[in-house]
Each structure stands twice: as C-alpha cells, then as structure tokens.
Scaffold this active site. Structure first.
Site, PDB file in Angstrom:
ATOM      1  N   GLY A 134       0.812  -1.212   0.000  1.00  0.00           N
ATOM      2  CA  GLY A 134       0.000   0.000   0.000  1.00  0.00           C
ATOM      3  C   GLY A 134       0.842   1.257   0.000  1.00  0.00           C
ATOM      4  N   GLY A 168       0.327   5.688   0.707  1.00  0.00           N
ATOM      5  CA  GLY A 168      -0.571   6.712   1.217  1.00  0.00           C
ATOM      6  C   GLY A 168       0.167   8.010   1.429  1.00  0.00           C
ATOM      7  N   GLY A 169      -0.531   8.961   2.038  1.00  0.00           N
ATOM      8  CA  GLY A 169       0.052  10.266   2.245  1.00  0.00           C
ATOM      9  C   GLY A 169       1.239  10.262   3.178  1.00  0.00           C
ATOM     10  CE  LYS A 224       0.896   3.700   7.717  1.00  0.00           C
ATOM     11  NZ  LYS A 224       0.441   3.997   6.357  1.00  0.00           N
ATOM     12  CG  ASP A 275      -6.298  11.501   5.975  1.00  0.00           C
ATOM     13  OD1 ASP A 275      -7.213  11.967   5.263  1.00  0.00           O
ATOM     14  OD2 ASP A 275      -5.273  10.989   5.494  1.00  0.00           O
TER      15      ASP A 275
END
Length: 625
Positions: A336, A338-339, A357, A452
């Site tokens: 994945g 993401g921001g 992450k 978010d």
C-alpha cells in the site's frame, strides 16, 4: 461403542466448530460452564474402529486417573495397542479442586464424542482443555512449529465500570501476567487488580500447556495479550490457543485466596548493581572500580529501560532487521501507499506477519516521532490498528503494525472486490468505525483527533470488522504538502470545510469524515465520483442530500446488495445519521451520540437535518448541454 448416527454426522459437519461462551454475568465461582469455547475434530480417520476406540478409552481412562490426584492439573497418556495409537493431554485451571477438574474433564470427553473415528480432536472449556492426536510430537510443540492463530472471544456486554479506568486496569493486569507466566514453574498465574476510582476488581488468569518450552509459552502469551485487549471494554474476554489460555472478567471466577504472587517474576535478573560495595576501596584502585561500576550500572539500567519500553508495547526494531524482512523494501513486499508513506508486508520475530509503514516526514516531525509513538502504542481497541513497534534510524522512521490480510475498505466498495460485502457486514463496519472513533475522542486518557478518516484508512480483519489506521499521525504529514492536498485521492471529499479552509480543528472534523465514509459504505460509491443528473454532475454528498429532500434516500443503497438482506427503515436511518454528520459544525452530533443512535435506536426521533456544508461549490454544469 459409538452410535452409528454420530459417525455419520461427523462426516457431514464442518471440520472445525467454534462456540462462543455465554456471557451471563455471575458471581457463582463454583459454577462450571459446560458450553465449549471451541472444539475441533480432525480429518485423519482411524483405520480400525475397534482398535481406535480401545486406545482412545485407554487414553481417557489414564488421563482421568492422573487428574484425580490432589494438586495435579496436567496429565499426558497414550493408548498404542496395535495400530491407531492415541496420544492425549488434559489440563485444568489450577484454581479448581480435583473434583471440579474431573467434572470438567468428563464434560470435555462427552463434547468430543461426536468426532467419531477422527483420530485427532481438541476442546476448550473455561475450566479445562482436552486434546488427542495420533502422534506425540504435539506434547512439546502444540502448534506444530508454526504460530497457530490465537482466538479471542469477547463478552457481548460492556463493562459497568468507568471505561478508561477499567481498560487501563485490564491492560496492565493482562500484560503483567503475560510477562510473568512463562517464568513460573507451572506456567500458570491467577491474579486480581483494582479498578482505580471504582469499587471493582478485575480477575484474570494466564496458563500455558505445562510441557512446552519457555519460548513457546512466551510467544503464545504475547499473541494472547495482543488479541485479548481487542475485547475492551467488554466486561470479560478469553484468548485461546492449543499452547495457552488467557482470561479476564470483572466478575470473580476463582477465590481471592487462590491468586499467585507474580511480582518476583517481573523483576529483571541481575538488575541490582553492586555500586555500594565498590566505593570503600582506596583512592586510585577505587576510582577505576567506581568508573567500572558506574559503566556496568548504566548498561544494566539502559537494558532494563529498554526491556521496560518493550513490555509497554513499544518494541524498538532495528532498521537492518526490518530492511531484511522486506527484502530492502522491495516492490514485491509493497502492499500500500498513502500520504504518510509506503506500507510493506514483513515477517518478524520467527514468523509473525506484520505491516511496516515507512514514513515520509520532515525534521520537525522527526523530533516528535518517538514521543508520539510511545503515546499511541498505549491505544488499544478492537477497532483500531495495533501498533506493535517502531524504528528510528537517522532519516528513517518506521512503524510496525498488525497485518490486515483483507486490506482496506475501499477495495470492497469500488475496487477489485466491489460488491462482495453484504448489508450485515456493511452495517457492522459503520458501527465499528463509530466505536473506534468514540475511543479516540472520549475513552482514552487524552483526546486523539484522526483528521484523515477515509475508506482507504479503514482496514478489515478476517471477520470483516473494521480497524482504523493512521490515527495520531496527522502531525507527521510531509511538511511540503498541506493536509488537504489533492495529491491524496479522495481526501478533499472527506475533510470538514471548517478545517480545510480555516484550520479549525475539533473532534467534529472526524464526525464529518465519518458521515462521508458511511455514505460510501451504503452506496458503494467513492465520494469523489460524480453522478450525472440532467445538465449537472453531483458528487456523492450532493446526491444523498437531493434524494433525502425528496424522501427517496433509500435509492442510495448499492444495487449489489440483496434487497432481502435489509430493512428499508434501517438503511434510511443510517443515511440520515450520515447526513447529520455533514451539517454545520455546531449542529453535528458527537461520535458517542452517533454510536448510540446507530446501536440502540430502532429509528431516529424526528429532528431536522440541515443542508450539508461543502469545501467548494462542486456542482459542475456541463457546457453546451
């Protein structure tokens, strides 16, 4: 010996059966619940009925004989006459009397009777565990060399105590007994803890199968704790595995005089320095010894603090270990983007699958990273992603999180798995997101505003229960991008206008985003998609409001959902709640009010819902139409 009907049934039923424990609140400690938590019948069938049942009965008879002795809670036995050998193990909780232990064993035997000729089965009850197989290796390695899933079973009622204090007491107690149990000789601890500020006591036990190694027990306890905290704030919970068992309850299930003092097992070995014996030496030699003693003391102190930090749930991983586990963060491990960075699948700690992450942050955020991680690591809830650890190495900042194999919610709404969620799953997902936000806003000891909330930040577990990801990371956003940058797909559609345009931040920002996500779950559409209607295009929120004004908002529901699965009034109620979330900030309900409306009110009381607020006027007219 075995009824023919039972042997036929075992060929027809599923190979594994899980039964949730009844959650009737009781203070009757001697009460023995005969409902199995879970039982399993294997698929390896005996070759000779006569031989197998002879060996099985012999094994059960020996196990029962061992358990009849006072103070015996663990027994092994086997019957190996000719073929179809049967190896068995039984274990009772140490708070039972011999009579109570035998009563539980007899119930376990009766529960496994329908397994018929299956040479391999096990059953979990609150008070005991019984297992037999056609091989004996499982005595020393119950999980067969791999980390078998730990199953958590949560009570269906919330605690009657103050939630924050209750959660903290349970977490601390389970953590302590999880650490101490592998260090005891019997791999067993029963203990209690008071709920701060309340006249209440938490009861908990932890137990490993007595014959396993300390390492196996420790690994199983860690996984049991990591799963069991998800039950909070349920009034009780259990974690079960073929290698260990953990349970807590706000009601007693053993006597107060049956607790085990585990404090000695929490103390780090060798943690006491010998600084005081060094100072009495004469000057030159004494100075050298003093320096050496200070060095040794500091090293022990540092090690002790590192262990303490890890025990609090903030495991510090080395960058090299995470780099190796992700093959240098290669594309094949990427799951994945993401921001905040990229997410990789990895296997750490001898087989535990995690998500790593890799954050993209600036210098200012890096200075706050470790403190924030320490705070967020204590946030534990069934609807929030568990933070397992972290790594800070120069410019590299990484988080180690629990892995969700189902992936993110958006994939099930408009991605490759579109249309596969039924209405029950969707309504549960909406309720679970609300429950997670209530915990962040009101139940933790300080307020966390996510900022978010969007479908790609909602991950699903194997039971399609939602878990909110990336909470507490908003302040680590890349410094060269605004929080509502259109570089993040869909974020502009989720962000509350007062925050996007004027920077006014409150928990109602998450409320707005929740409303948008709820509309997405119901409709199967992204908030950034447009719907053509005559001469104009309508975004999802516009479309929902237009239908609501006409009293036609049931038309919002995804056509992929079978109409027989839902009641129209229930769907309309949830749509109306979602629209409430998108009103002016002063009119929006809190997440606790939303959760109450979703979970307990069959239909909404008559209340006026005002037009949603928007970041910009998004009604785009088609030129020349």
């Amino acid at each position: 010996m075995m009824p023919t009907l039972a042997m036929v049934l075992i060929l027809l039923v599923a190979m594994e059966v899980g039964v949730a424990q009844p959650t009737t609140k009781t203070t009757n400690i001697s009460n023995t619940n005969t409902t199995p938590l879970k039982f399993f019948c294997g698929s390896n069938y005996a070759m000779s009925q006569t031989t197998f049942f002879g060996n099985l009965n012999s094994t059960f008879s020996q196990l029962r004989s061992h358990l009849s002795n006072p103070g015996v809670y663990y027994a092994r036995a086997h019957g190996s006459e000719n073929e179809d050998a049967v190896y068995g193990v039984a274990q009772c909780r140490n708070y039972l009397s011999s009579t109570e232990c035998l009563a539980c064993f007899d119930v376990a035997v009766s529960i496994l009777q329908p397994c018929g000729l299956a040479n391999g089965a096990h059953v979990f009850l609150d008070n005991c565990f019984l297992r037999f197989e056609d091989y004996d290796q499982f005595y020393d390695d119950p999980e067969g060399g791999s980390n078998v899933e730990v199953l958590e079973l949560c009570g269906n009622e919330s605690t009657s105590q103050p939630i924050t204090a209750f959660n903290q007491a349970v977490q601390e107690l389970l953590f302590d007994i999880g650490v101490a149990t592998p260090r005891t000789s019997e791999f067993y601890i029963a203990s209690t803890r008071q709920v701060v500020g309340a006249n209440a006591t938490i009861y908990a036990i932890a137990q490993c199968v007595e014959n396993v190694s300390q390492t196996i027990c420790k690994n199983c306890m860690t996984r049991a704790y990591n799963n069991l905290y998800k039950c909070l704030p349920s009034h009780e919970g259990r974690a079960i595995n073929v290698a260990c068992f953990m349970r807590y309850s706000e009601f007693p299930f053993f006597q107060n005089n049956q607790t085990v003092n585990f404090t000695p097992f929490l103390l780090s070995k060798g943690s006491s320095g010998k600084f005081g014996t060094t100072i009495g030496v004469s000057s030159s030699v004494g100075l050298v010894l003093l320096i050496v003693a200070l060095f040794l003391w500091f090293r022990r102190w540092s090690k002790s603090k590192a262990v303490e930090k890890e025990f609090k749930g903030v495991r510090c991983y080395s960058y090299e270990d995470l780099k190796l586990a992700t093959n240098n963060f290669s594309e094949e491990y990427l799951i994945g983007k993401g921001g905040f960075g990229e997410v990789f699948k990895a296997v750490v700690d001898n087989g535990i699958v995690v998500a790593v992450k890799k954050l993209r942050v600036g210098f200012r955020a890096k200075r706050e990273f470790e403190n924030e991680v320490n705070l967020n690591s204590n946030v534990r809830h069934r609807n929030l992603i568990l933070q397992l650890g972290w790594c800070s190495d120069g410019a590299e900042l990484l988080l180690v999180l629990e892995y969700m194999p189902q992936g993110s919610l958006d994939k099930f709404l408009w991605g490759e798995k579109k249309g596969t969620l039924n209405w029950k799953q969707r309504s549960d997902i909406i309720l679970g997101i609300a429950r997670g936000l209530v915990h962040l806003h009101e139940e933790f000891h300080f307020k966390i505003i996510h900022r978010d909330i969007k479908s790609s930040n909602i991950l699903l577990d194997d039971d399609f229960q939602p878990k909110i990801a990336d909470f507490g990371l908003a302040r680590f956003h890349p410094e060269d991008q605004t929080h509502v940058s259109t570089g993040f797909a869909g974020t502009m559609g989720y962000t509350a206008p007062e925050y996007a345009t004027r920077g006014r931040l409150s928990e109602k920002v998450d409320t707005y985003s929740f409303g948008i996500v709820a509309l997405e779950v119901i409709s199967g559409r992204s908030c950034s998609d447009v719907n053509y209607s005559g001469a104009q295009m309508e975004y999802l929120l516009d479309h929902a409001w237009q239908l609501y004004e006409k009293g036609m908002h049931i038309k919002m529901i995804d056509e992929a959902i079978d109409p027989n699965e839902y009641q129209e009034e229930n769907v309309k109620k949830i749509i109306e709640i979602a629209l409430m979330c998108t009103q002016l900030v002063s009119l929006r309900p809190t997440m606790s009010e939303i959760y109450l409306m979703l979970s307990s009110e069959p239909q909404l009381k008559q209340r006026q819902i005002s037009r949603p607020t928007y970041n910009v006027d998004r009604r785009i007219h088609i030129v020349g139409s």
